[in-house]
Design a protein around this motif. Structure first.
Motif, short mmCIF file in Angstrom:
data_model
loop_
_atom_site.label_atom_id
_atom_site.label_comp_id
_atom_site.label_asym_id
_atom_site.label_seq_id
_atom_site.Cartn_x
_atom_site.Cartn_y
_atom_site.Cartn_z
N SER A 181 0.84 -1.19 0.00
CA SER A 181 0.00 0.00 0.00
C SER A 181 0.88 1.24 0.00
N LEU A 194 0.59 -7.71 2.92
CA LEU A 194 -0.73 -7.76 3.55
C LEU A 194 -1.37 -6.38 3.72
N LYS A 215 -4.56 -5.74 1.72
CA LYS A 215 -5.80 -6.50 1.94
C LYS A 215 -6.91 -5.71 2.63
N LYS A 216 -6.60 -4.56 3.17
CA LYS A 216 -7.63 -3.78 3.87
C LYS A 216 -8.54 -3.01 2.91
N ASP A 245 -10.93 -2.63 -0.78
CA ASP A 245 -11.71 -3.35 -1.78
C ASP A 245 -11.02 -3.26 -3.14
N SER A 290 -9.13 -5.60 -7.26
CA SER A 290 -9.28 -6.01 -5.86
C SER A 290 -8.00 -6.75 -5.48
N PRO A 291 -7.69 -6.86 -4.19
CA PRO A 291 -6.52 -7.62 -3.80
C PRO A 291 -6.55 -9.07 -4.32
N ALA A 292 -7.72 -9.68 -4.34
CA ALA A 292 -7.82 -11.06 -4.85
C ALA A 292 -7.51 -11.11 -6.35
N GLU A 315 -3.78 -10.74 -6.80
CA GLU A 315 -3.11 -12.01 -6.50
C GLU A 315 -3.22 -12.97 -7.69
N TRP A 336 1.39 -13.75 -0.98
CA TRP A 336 1.18 -12.81 0.13
C TRP A 336 2.30 -12.94 1.15
N ASP A 354 4.26 -10.50 4.68
CA ASP A 354 4.11 -9.42 5.65
C ASP A 354 5.50 -8.84 5.92
#
Length: 157
Positions: free
Chosen positions: A62, A114, A117-118, A120, A136-138, A141, A148, A150
């Motif tokens: 992000s 990660l 992921k917060k 949309d 979208s994050p999905a 991916e 993914w 961290d």
């Protein structure tokens, strides 16, 4: 440009071509991209390029996140070393300010922090300093093939 076509071809494979955005102004930095798109800076999915013993990697995070050196070392078992100047296009296939998790040179591994992921929707670059993709994050991916992880921290408000 060949690299933008590689990005578009990859998006097309996942039926995401209509998400490609081209702006009349620069999106080369997080603030410029957020202004051009009309979203908050943290929704810009910046792509950071690193050199590792196994080759180049990119980490998509992000917009306001920063790589946490301790977390990076725990995950990758080595110190974080950014690609420098000329290495960016040579190793990723994209120019500085347009590095994308799509259409990368073969062998570049992709990691998604990660911190994305917060949301949309997020906006990664699409191979040039004036474009992006709304995903979208999905979808990010799936279309990028990223893993993914961290490795970032966000500034405290």
């Amino acid at each position: 440009m060949e690299n933008i076509q590689r990005v578009k071809d990859q998006l097309k494979k996942y039926n995401l071509s209509e998400r490609y955005l081209e702006m009349p102004s620069s999106t080369a930095t997080v603030p410029l991209a957020a202004q051009a798109i009309g979203c908050e800076e943290d929704r810009i999915a910046k792509t950071l390029s690193f050199k590792t013993k196994q080759g180049a990697i990119v980490i998509v995070a992000s917009g306001q996140s920063r790589v946490d050196n301790k977390k990076f070392k725990e995950v990758f078992k080595e110190k974080a070393v950014f690609l420098k100047g000329k290495e960016v296009p040579q190793l990723t296939g994209h120019p500085i300010g347009g590095v994308s998790p799509f259409g990368l040179k073969d062998g570049v591994r992709i990691y998604l922090d990660l911190s994305l992921k917060k949301y949309d929707y997020v906006y990664p670059a699409a191979g040039a300093p004036n474009n992006a993709v709304k995903l979208s994050p999905a979808e990010l991916e799936t279309a990028s093939g990223g893993t993914w992880t961290d490795v970032c921290k966000q500034p405290q408000p």
